[in-house]
Design a protein around this motif. Sequence first.
Motif, PDB file in Angstrom:
ATOM      1  N   HIS A  41      16.900  16.171  50.231  1.00  0.00           N
ATOM      2  CA  HIS A  41      18.318  16.269  50.605  1.00  0.00           C
ATOM      3  C   HIS A  41      18.721  14.861  51.006  1.00  0.00           C
ATOM      4  O   HIS A  41      18.184  14.300  51.965  1.00  0.00           O
ATOM      5  CB  HIS A  41      18.486  17.237  51.762  1.00  0.00           C
ATOM      6  CG  HIS A  41      19.918  17.386  52.208  1.00  0.00           C
ATOM      7  ND1 HIS A  41      20.306  18.235  53.215  1.00  0.00           N
ATOM      8  CD2 HIS A  41      21.065  16.783  51.785  1.00  0.00           C
ATOM      9  CE1 HIS A  41      21.606  18.148  53.392  1.00  0.00           C
ATOM     10  NE2 HIS A  41      22.087  17.258  52.535  1.00  0.00           N
ATOM     11  N   ALA A  42      19.656  14.270  50.244  1.00  0.00           N
ATOM     12  CA  ALA A  42      19.994  12.867  50.481  1.00  0.00           C
ATOM     13  C   ALA A  42      21.492  12.623  50.515  1.00  0.00           C
ATOM     14  O   ALA A  42      22.285  13.397  49.987  1.00  0.00           O
ATOM     15  CB  ALA A  42      19.351  11.998  49.403  1.00  0.00           C
ATOM     16  N   LYS A  43      21.831  11.503  51.148  1.00  0.00           N
ATOM     17  CA  LYS A  43      23.200  10.989  51.138  1.00  0.00           C
ATOM     18  C   LYS A  43      23.157   9.589  50.520  1.00  0.00           C
ATOM     19  O   LYS A  43      22.110   8.921  50.548  1.00  0.00           O
ATOM     20  CB  LYS A  43      23.754  10.908  52.564  1.00  0.00           C
ATOM     21  CG  LYS A  43      23.852  12.261  53.265  1.00  0.00           C
ATOM     22  CD  LYS A  43      24.298  12.094  54.714  1.00  0.00           C
ATOM     23  CE  LYS A  43      24.389  13.445  55.414  1.00  0.00           C
ATOM     24  NZ  LYS A  43      24.773  13.311  56.843  1.00  0.00           N
TER      25      LYS A  43
ATOM     26  N   LEU B 251      24.893  14.420  49.005  1.00  0.00           N
ATOM     27  CA  LEU B 251      24.644  14.908  47.645  1.00  0.00           C
ATOM     28  C   LEU B 251      23.975  16.274  47.646  1.00  0.00           C
ATOM     29  O   LEU B 251      23.736  16.853  46.587  1.00  0.00           O
ATOM     30  CB  LEU B 251      23.753  13.917  46.882  1.00  0.00           C
ATOM     31  CG  LEU B 251      24.370  12.550  46.592  1.00  0.00           C
ATOM     32  CD1 LEU B 251      23.305  11.602  46.064  1.00  0.00           C
ATOM     33  CD2 LEU B 251      25.516  12.675  45.613  1.00  0.00           C
ATOM     34  N   GLY B 252      23.644  16.780  48.829  1.00  0.00           N
ATOM     35  CA  GLY B 252      22.957  18.058  48.904  1.00  0.00           C
ATOM     36  C   GLY B 252      21.495  17.911  48.516  1.00  0.00           C
ATOM     37  O   GLY B 252      20.925  16.822  48.497  1.00  0.00           O
ATOM     38  N   GLU B 253      20.878  19.031  48.170  1.00  0.00           N
ATOM     39  CA  GLU B 253      19.454  19.061  47.820  1.00  0.00           C
ATOM     40  C   GLU B 253      19.295  18.973  46.312  1.00  0.00           C
ATOM     41  O   GLU B 253      20.019  19.619  45.561  1.00  0.00           O
ATOM     42  CB  GLU B 253      18.854  20.369  48.341  1.00  0.00           C
ATOM     43  CG  GLU B 253      17.337  20.457  48.231  1.00  0.00           C
ATOM     44  CD  GLU B 253      16.795  21.730  48.846  1.00  0.00           C
ATOM     45  OE1 GLU B 253      15.993  22.407  48.177  1.00  0.00           O
ATOM     46  OE2 GLU B 253      17.188  22.053  49.992  1.00  0.00           O
ATOM     47  N   PHE B 254      18.353  18.174  45.843  1.00  0.00           N
ATOM     48  CA  PHE B 254      18.113  18.068  44.399  1.00  0.00           C
ATOM     49  C   PHE B 254      16.631  17.846  44.129  1.00  0.00           C
ATOM     50  O   PHE B 254      15.874  17.376  44.992  1.00  0.00           O
ATOM     51  CB  PHE B 254      18.943  16.938  43.780  1.00  0.00           C
ATOM     52  CG  PHE B 254      18.744  15.582  44.417  1.00  0.00           C
ATOM     53  CD1 PHE B 254      17.745  14.729  43.977  1.00  0.00           C
ATOM     54  CD2 PHE B 254      19.565  15.168  45.464  1.00  0.00           C
ATOM     55  CE1 PHE B 254      17.554  13.488  44.557  1.00  0.00           C
ATOM     56  CE2 PHE B 254      19.384  13.921  46.058  1.00  0.00           C
ATOM     57  CZ  PHE B 254      18.369  13.078  45.608  1.00  0.00           C
ATOM     58  N   GLY B 255      16.235  18.199  42.923  1.00  0.00           N
ATOM     59  CA  GLY B 255      14.834  18.050  42.525  1.00  0.00           C
ATOM     60  C   GLY B 255      14.675  16.996  41.457  1.00  0.00           C
ATOM     61  O   GLY B 255      15.630  16.311  41.073  1.00  0.00           O
ATOM     62  N   ARG B 256      13.462  16.875  40.960  1.00  0.00           N
ATOM     63  CA  ARG B 256      13.171  15.922  39.901  1.00  0.00           C
ATOM     64  C   ARG B 256      13.966  16.270  38.641  1.00  0.00           C
ATOM     65  O   ARG B 256      14.124  17.427  38.294  1.00  0.00           O
ATOM     66  CB  ARG B 256      11.685  15.947  39.565  1.00  0.00           C
ATOM     67  CG  ARG B 256      10.784  15.423  40.683  1.00  0.00           C
ATOM     68  CD  ARG B 256      10.756  13.912  40.689  1.00  0.00           C
ATOM     69  NE  ARG B 256       9.798  13.388  41.675  1.00  0.00           N
ATOM     70  CZ  ARG B 256       9.632  12.093  41.902  1.00  0.00           C
ATOM     71  NH1 ARG B 256      10.350  11.196  41.235  1.00  0.00           N
ATOM     72  NH2 ARG B 256       8.761  11.692  42.811  1.00  0.00           N
ATOM     73  N   GLY B 257      14.458  15.222  37.989  1.00  0.00           N
ATOM     74  CA  GLY B 257      15.173  15.419  36.732  1.00  0.00           C
ATOM     75  C   GLY B 257      16.657  15.655  36.882  1.00  0.00           C
ATOM     76  O   GLY B 257      17.367  15.802  35.887  1.00  0.00           O
TER      77      GLY B 257
END
Length: 253
Positions: free
Chosen positions: A125-127, A170-176
């Motif tokens: 989870h990033a900004k 940016l919320g939570e995201f995974g690889r790709g």
Amino acid sequence: MIKGEYKIMDQKVLAVVGGHEITDKEVDAFIKSLPREQQAYASNPQFRAQCQEQLEALYSFAKYGEDLKLDETEEYKSVMENARKDILARLAMKQLFDSVKVTDEEVKDYYEANKSQFKKGATVHAKHILTDSEEKCNQILESIVSGEKVFEDAAKEFSTCPSGQRGGDLGEFGRGQMVKEFEDAAFAAEIGHIVGPVKTQFGYHLIKVEKKNEATVASLEEVKETIRRTLLQQKQNEAYNTKVSEMKKQYMK
């Protein structure tokens, strides 16, 4: 055709066509048989009036067909026989499929034997703050490190990404899901630390990771309904193929 409204029991009669009473409930049923996007207009009086008119036309043509004695023709008998067989086949298949059940034990056994199917990849989870130059990115970083600016406020003020209005979230995201340079930096960053400038095709980023989630396997509770649907489809297909084989032996000469 007689138009006008009156009630029979708890139903409102909207029109009488050839002795058939068209009720509000019949209009409701007609609307439910329409494509989903049309059903959205069910409460629109004009749309309901159009549906009623279609039913009136249908029953009018049916009555007209009776007057022409079309129900005594060979064509009518052939169509009715085909419809009878189609309805019987559909009802028989429905009964067959309704008899197929999937137990909780079968769901659990499938889950234990196929856990690799339910892996959830690592996520962060990033900004971020996006700028069009490395120099500007460094200036913003200096203002944050010095305590002059808070990351989220700087994102709202300087970021060219729409996420800036959410403090860069940016919320939570995974690889790709992100461009490789951004993704690699985000997954490598320590929680709470700001990394950058990171150059991508979109510009220069400052990245702040709020949280990291390691790769896990989804719990049985999370996926049990998906497994149940999968097993039900498999068992219904098996039941169908088995029944077809049985019926071929029984009915085909």
